[in-house]
Design a protein around this motif. Structure first.
Motif, PDB file in Angstrom:
ATOM      1  N   ILE A 375      60.233 -11.574  74.497  1.00 48.82           N
ATOM      2  CA  ILE A 375      60.191 -12.879  75.156  1.00 48.82           C
ATOM      3  C   ILE A 375      60.289 -12.611  76.651  1.00 48.82           C
ATOM      4  N   VAL A 376      59.156 -12.527  77.307  1.00 51.57           N
ATOM      5  CA  VAL A 376      59.106 -12.172  78.718  1.00 51.57           C
ATOM      6  C   VAL A 376      59.607 -13.339  79.561  1.00 51.57           C
ATOM      7  N   GLY A 377      60.496 -13.021  80.493  1.00 45.03           N
ATOM      8  CA  GLY A 377      61.044 -14.038  81.380  1.00 45.03           C
ATOM      9  C   GLY A 377      62.447 -14.462  81.022  1.00 45.03           C
ATOM     10  N   ASP A 378      62.852 -14.289  79.755  1.00 43.26           N
ATOM     11  CA  ASP A 378      64.219 -14.622  79.376  1.00 43.26           C
ATOM     12  C   ASP A 378      65.163 -13.497  79.821  1.00 43.26           C
ATOM     13  N   ILE A 379      66.382 -13.886  80.199  1.00 45.52           N
ATOM     14  CA  ILE A 379      67.304 -12.959  80.852  1.00 45.52           C
ATOM     15  C   ILE A 379      68.297 -12.394  79.845  1.00 45.52           C
ATOM     16  N   PRO A 380      68.384 -11.057  79.725  1.00 47.35           N
ATOM     17  CA  PRO A 380      69.307 -10.450  78.753  1.00 47.35           C
ATOM     18  C   PRO A 380      70.740 -10.394  79.288  1.00 47.35           C
ATOM     19  N   GLY A 381      71.689 -10.578  78.379  1.00 46.35           N
ATOM     20  CA  GLY A 381      73.106 -10.489  78.721  1.00 46.35           C
ATOM     21  C   GLY A 381      73.920 -10.198  77.482  1.00 46.35           C
ATOM     22  N   TYR A 382      75.218 -10.424  77.571  1.00 49.56           N
ATOM     23  CA  TYR A 382      76.066 -10.175  76.418  1.00 49.56           C
ATOM     24  C   TYR A 382      77.366 -10.964  76.538  1.00 49.56           C
ATOM     25  N   THR A 383      77.994 -11.174  75.406  1.00 47.66           N
ATOM     26  CA  THR A 383      79.352 -11.700  75.362  1.00 47.66           C
ATOM     27  C   THR A 383      80.303 -10.541  75.103  1.00 47.66           C
ATOM     28  N   LYS A 384      81.510 -10.654  75.637  1.00 51.06           N
ATOM     29  CA  LYS A 384      82.506  -9.596  75.442  1.00 51.06           C
ATOM     30  C   LYS A 384      83.860 -10.220  75.151  1.00 51.06           C
ATOM     31  N   THR A 385      84.547  -9.658  74.177  1.00 56.68           N
ATOM     32  CA  THR A 385      85.935 -10.019  73.881  1.00 56.68           C
ATOM     33  C   THR A 385      86.770  -8.751  73.885  1.00 56.68           C
ATOM     34  N   ASN A 386      87.898  -8.816  74.554  1.00 53.36           N
ATOM     35  CA  ASN A 386      88.887  -7.737  74.473  1.00 53.36           C
ATOM     36  C   ASN A 386      90.248  -8.417  74.432  1.00 53.36           C
ATOM     37  N   LYS A 387      90.866  -8.425  73.275  1.00 50.24           N
ATOM     38  CA  LYS A 387      92.170  -9.076  73.151  1.00 50.24           C
ATOM     39  C   LYS A 387      93.125  -8.178  72.384  1.00 50.24           C
ATOM     40  N   TYR A 388      94.374  -8.174  72.816  1.00 50.24           N
ATOM     41  CA  TYR A 388      95.373  -7.363  72.129  1.00 50.24           C
ATOM     42  C   TYR A 388      96.752  -7.986  72.257  1.00 50.24           C
ATOM     43  N   ARG A 389      97.586  -7.677  71.277  1.00 50.80           N
ATOM     44  CA  ARG A 389      99.003  -8.040  71.292  1.00 50.80           C
ATOM     45  C   ARG A 389      99.792  -6.752  71.116  1.00 50.80           C
ATOM     46  N   VAL A 390     100.781  -6.540  71.989  1.00 51.26           N
ATOM     47  CA  VAL A 390     101.618  -5.349  71.971  1.00 51.26           C
ATOM     48  C   VAL A 390     103.064  -5.770  71.712  1.00 51.26           C
ATOM     49  N   PHE A 391     103.754  -5.042  70.842  1.00 50.63           N
ATOM     50  CA  PHE A 391     105.175  -5.240  70.580  1.00 50.63           C
ATOM     51  C   PHE A 391     105.900  -3.923  70.843  1.00 50.63           C
ATOM     52  N   GLY A 392     107.104  -4.011  71.389  1.00 47.49           N
ATOM     53  CA  GLY A 392     107.838  -2.787  71.637  1.00 47.49           C
ATOM     54  C   GLY A 392     109.329  -2.999  71.747  1.00 47.49           C
TER      55      GLY A 392
END
Length: 762
Positions: A375-392
Motif C-alpha cells: 500500500i504505497v503512501g501509507d506510513i508504517p509504525g508500531y505500538t509498544k507496551t513495556n509494563k512491569y511490577r517489582v516487589f522486594g
C-alpha cells in the motif's frame, strides 16, 4: 529460573517480609540547616539507627558546607558528592530531573534533555559508565527496568520528591545493594518531614510555554510524634523541539510514625504520569535540520512519519515503601524495608522519522496489507507496551560486638513480572501492517508449526528473581580508624515465557541463572576532627541483559556476568571556610558483553558471549571556599580515562585495538559563585563536558561544550520571586550523535531558557 537455595535463607527473607515490613525515612536535612559547630551530623539526628541506606547522609556544619553545592562526608569510604536540597531549590529550575541534579558533580556527564531541562528523558554517564552500568536508588531501594537496569529520568521521581542526592563513585560496601553494583550509585533521598507545620505553593512560567504548579505541605509533629509531608505538581510545556509537547502529573506523600521510643515506621508513596509527543527513536538528521532548523522534532502534516499524532507516549508509574526501624537493644539495630514499584509505557511511533518527502534519498512510504500487497503512501509504525511490577524486601541488622567492632548483615529479595509487546501498524489507516517475515515455530511443543502473524514483532512475558546476602565487619582498632571488610553473594535469574519471543518471533520458554561472590574492603582514617583519608577495594557485578534470551538456542550463548575490580583512595578536608576533597581510582572491567550472528550455516542465529573488557582510571576533586558574608566560590574537576582492552573478534579473528569507550568524556569541570544573605539568593554555575566519541570505533568526535546557569531570588515576607536562566550563553553545541554525522540523528544542547517563579511559604 533461579530459586532460593537454602531453607535458612527462605526463613530469613520470608520472616522479614511478612513480620517486619519496611519503609525508608530519609529525613535528610539540607546542608544549610546544620548547627554551627564544625562536626559531622547525621541528617536525621533523632534516628538512632546507624545502618547505611545506600550512602551515609552526613554533613559537616561549616560555613563552606552551608553554601557548597557539592561536598563529601569525612566518614566516606569512597569518592562521594552530596548535593543538597538548597542547591536544587535555589540554583536549578523546578522542572529539573535527577540526572541534571547530579550533573554538577565530578565525573558526571549527560545527554538527552534536548526538549528542555526535565522536559524529555536524559541519560547520565559516571566516569564513562553508561546508564545501566551503575545503580540508582530511592531511599535505599534500587530501581530500574527489568530487561536491563536502565532508568527513565522523568518517570518516577521529579525534583519535588527529592530532598538530597548523593553520587557514590564506586560499588560501596557489601551492604550497598543493586543489580549494577559496578560503576557507582546515584542515591536519591525522599523529601524530609519537619517538626513544624508549614508548606509552600510554587508557580513558574518560562521558555517553550512551560508552566509548573507545585504544592508542598508539612504537617509538623502530631499524634504522639508522627510527622508527614505531601507534595503534588503539574508541568506542561510545548517543548524546545517542534511539536513535542510534554505533560507531567506527580503526587507524593510520606508519613513517619514513632510506634514506641525504639520503633519507627515510615510509609511512602508516589504516583507519576507523563504524556509526551516524541518518536520512540527520536531525533533529526542534518538534512532535516537544514530545512527546518536544528530543533526539528515533529510536524503537523499527517502525510509524513513525523506527524505528532503518530508519535506519542503515555507513561504511568507508582512507587511504595514501608520501612520499620527498631532499636533491639543498646547495641543492636534492625531495619526492614518492603517495597513495590510499577512502570507502564504505552507508545505509538513511526518506524523512521529521519526520511520524508523533500529529503534526498527518500523512498515513498509503504505498508503491506493482509493480502500481501503493498500500500504505497501509507506510513508504517508500531505500538509498544513495556509494563512491569517489582516487589522486594531488604532486611539489615547492625550489632555492636565490642567497643571496637560492629557487624552488619542482611539480605535482599526481589522478584518482577514484565509484559512487553510490539506490533506493526499502518499509521494512516490504524490497521495492521503485515510487513514481518514468515516465521514457522519449530516443533518444540509450544505452538508447533504455527505461523507467526506478520504484524507481530514480539509478545513476551518475563520474570526476574534476584537475591543478595551480605555481611560486613567494621573494626575500630584505634581512635579515628575504621576498617570494614565485607562479602556479598548475588543470585540473579531470568525466565522468558513468550507467545512470540523478541527476535525469533515464535513461542519460547528460555531461562538463565547467574551468581557472583563479591569481596569488599574499605578504610576510613580520621586523624583530625576536620580531615580524613579513605581507601577502597571492591568487586562489582552486572548480569547479562534479558536480550540474551532472545535467541534460537540458548545453549550456544554463554555470556557470564560482567565484573569490575575497583581500587580507590582519597582525602576529605573540612575547614571553617574551606571544604576540599580529592581522589584517584583504577577500575578493571572484564567479561564485556558481545553478540554476533552465526555464519557457520548451522542456523544458530544470534550468539551472546564475553570478550575483553575495559580499563577506567582517573583523578577527581572538588572544593568550596566561603568568605563569611554569605558569598562562596566552588569548583570541581575530573580527568577520566576509559578505554577498551585489546581483544580478538570471534567472527573475523582480527585483533581489535584499544579504543575510547563511546559517550565517555575525557574530562569534566564545574565552577561558580553562590551568595545567600538575608532575602537574597544568587548563583552562577558552569558545567563543562570534555571531548568524547559517540561511537566505539572512535570515528565520530563530539567537541567539548559547557552550560552556564544563573539563578536569583528575593524574598519579601512569605513571598519569594525568582528567575532561572539555564544555558545563559545560549550554547547550542552537539551533545549526542546517533549513527554517523552525515546520516545519523544529531542532538544539541537545548539553548537558553528563562523561567520566572513565585513561591508563597506558610
Amino acid at each position: 529460573m533461579m530459586t532460593i537455595r537454602t531453607e535458612a535463607r527462605a526463613r530469613l527473607l520470608g520472616a522479614s517480609a511478612l513480620a517486619l515490613v519496611a519503609s525508608f525515612c530519609a529525613n535528610a536535612a539540607a546542608a544549610e540547616t546544620v548547627p554551627a559547630a564544625a562536626t559531622e551530623q547525621k541528617a536525621d539526628p533523632a534516628t538512632k539507627s546507624d545502618i547505611a541506606e545506600g550512602s551515609d547522609i552526613v554533613v559537616t556544619a561549616t560555613k563552606a558546607n552551608e553554601l557548597a553545592p557539592v561536598t563529601a562526608s569525612l566518614k566516606t569510604t569512597q569518592p562521594q558528592a552530596i548535593v543538597s536540597r538548597s542547591f536544587i531549590e535555589d540554583s536549578l529550575p523546578a522542572t529539573v530531573d535527577f540526572n541534571q541534579i547530579a550533573l554538577i558533580t565530578p565525573s558526571v556527564s549527560n545527554f538527552g534533555g534536548n526538549n528542555g531541562i526535565g522536559l524529555s528523558e536524559s541519560k547520565a554517564q559516571l566516569r564513562g559508565f553508561q546508564d545501566g552500568e551503575y545503580n540508582i536508588t530511592y531511599d535505599g531501594v534500587p530501581f530500574g527496568d527489568t530487561n536491563d537496569p536502565t532508568h527513565h529520568s522523568t518517570t518516577f521521581f521529579p525534583s519535588n520528591t527529592v530532598e538530597t542526592l548523593i553520587v557514590d563513585r564506586g560499588p560501596g560496601n557489601a551492604s550497598n545493594l543493586g543489580q549494577a553494583s559496578f560503576g557507582g550509585t546515584f542515591n536519591l533521598f525522599s523529601r524530609a518531614t519537619r517538626d513544624d507545620f508549614g508548606g509552600e505553593v510554587v508557580g513558574s512560567y518560562g521558555s517553550f510555554n512551560t508552566y509548573l504548579a507545585r504544592g508542598l505541605l508539612q504537617t509538623g509533629t502530631f499524634a504522639n510524634g508522627a510527622q508527614a509531608v505531601f507534595s503534588g505538581q503539574y508541568v506542561h510545556s510545548d517543548g524546545r523541539t517542534s511539536y513535542s509537547k510534554y505533560q507531567n502529573y506527580n503526587l507524593f506523600g510520606k508519613v513517619v510514625v514513632p510506634v514506641t521510643p525504639d520503633v519507627k515506621v515510615t510509609f511512602l508513596a508516589t504516583y507519576n504520569k507523563n504524556r509526551f509527543n516524541q518518536a520512540d527513536n527520536d531525533g533529526s538528521t542534518l538534512a532535516q535540520q537544514a530545512l527546518y532548523g536544528k530543533y526539528y522534532g515533529l510536524n503537523n502534516d499527517p502525510n509524513t512519519s513525523e506527524y505528532f499524532g503518530y508519535n506519542h507516549t503515555d507513561k504511568t508509574t507508582d512507587f511504595e515503601i514501608i520501612k520499620l526501624e527498631a532499636n533491639l537493644s543498646p547495641g543492636a539495630v534492625f531495619e526492614n524495608r518492603a517495597y513495590t514499584y510499577y512502570y507502564d509505557n504505552e507508545t505509538l511511533s513511526a518506524n523512521d522519522v529521519t526520511t520524508q518527502p523533500g529529503i534526498a534519498g527518500f523512498k515513498p512510504y509503504q505498508t503491506i496489507g493482509a493480502n500481501g500487497k503493498a500500500i504505497v503512501g501509507d506510513i508504517p509504525g508500531y505500538t509498544k507496551t513495556n509494563k512491569y511490577r517489582v516487589f522486594g524486601d531488604i532486611a539489615k541488622v547492625r550489632i555492636d560486638l565490642a567497643s571496637f567492632a560492629t557487624i552488619t548483615a542482611g539480605a535482599w529479595l526481589e522478584f518482577s513480572h514484565t509484559y512487553r509487546q510490539q506490533r506493526d501498524v499502518d499509521l494512516t489507516t490504524g490497521g495492521f501492517n503485515y510487513v514481518e517475515k514468515v516465521v514457522k515455530a519449530p516443533a518444540t511443543g509450544l505452538n508447533p508449526g504455527e505461523l507467526t502473524p506478520q504484524y507481530i514483532k514480539f509478545d513476551q512475558k518475563s520474570r526476574g528473581n534476584h537475591t543478595e546476602e551480605f555481611v560486613e565487619l567494621e573494626i575500630r582498632p584505634i581512635e579515628g580508624l575504621k576498617i570494614t571488610p565485607g562479602f556479598k553473594h548475588v543470585d540473579f535469574g531470568r525466565k522468558i515465557d513468550a507467545l512470540y519471543n523478541q527476535t525469533t518471533r515464535y513461542a519460547q520458554r528460555n531461562s538463565n541463572d547467574y551468581a557472583a561472590d563479591l569481596p569488599f574492603v574499605t578504610i576510613n582514617y580520621q586523624p583530625l576532627a576536620n580531615f580524613s583519608v579513605y581507601g577502597q577495594y571492591a568487586k562489582g557485578f552486572l548480569a547479562p541483559p534479558l536480550s540474551q534470551l532472545y535467541v534460537a538456542n540458548t545453549t550456544f550463548s554463554n555470556a557470564v556476568p560482567q565484573k569490575s575490580t575497583n581500587y580507590q583512595a582519597g582525602a576529605v578536608y573540612h575547614g571553617s571556610h574551606l571544604s576540599l576533597d580529592a581522589d584517584v581510582y583504577v577500575i578493571n572491567f572484564t567479561n564485556k558483553f558481545y553478540s554476533y550472528t552465526d555464519t557457520s550455516g548451522q542456523g544458530l542465529g544470534t550468539i551472546f558471549t564475553n570478550i575483553g573488557g575495559a580499563l577506567y582510571k582517573g583523578v577527581e576533586g572538588q572544593a568550596t571556599y566561603a568568605f563569611g558574608n554569605g558569598l562562596a566560590i566552588f569548583a570541581n574537576a575530573s580527568r577520566n580515562y576509559a578505554k577498551t582492552n585489546v581483544y580478538t573478534d570471534p567472527v573475523t579473528g582480527k585483533v581489535v585495538p584499544r579504543t575510547t569507550i563511546a559517550k565517555a568524556p575525557q574530562s569534566t569541570a564545574a565552577g561558580g559563585v553562590l551568595y545567600k544573605h538575608g532575602p537574597i539568593k544568587f548563583s552562577l554555575t558552569d558545567k563543562w563536558t570534555g571531548p568524547q566519541y559517540s561511537d566505539l570505533a572512535n570515528t565520530v568526535r563530539i567537541s567539548p561544550y559547557n552550560t552556564v546557569n544563573l539563578a536569583a531570588s528575593y524574598a519579601i515576607g512569605p513571598i519569594k520571586v525568582g528567575i532561572d536562566v539555564t544555558d545563559l550563553l545560549d550554547s547550542q553545541k552537539i551533545n549526542q550523535i546517533s549513527g554517523t554525522l552525515a546520516t545519523g540523528q544529531i542532538y544539541y544542547q537545548p539553548g537558553r531558557a528563562v523561567s520566572g517563579q513565585i513561591t508563597y511559604s506558610f
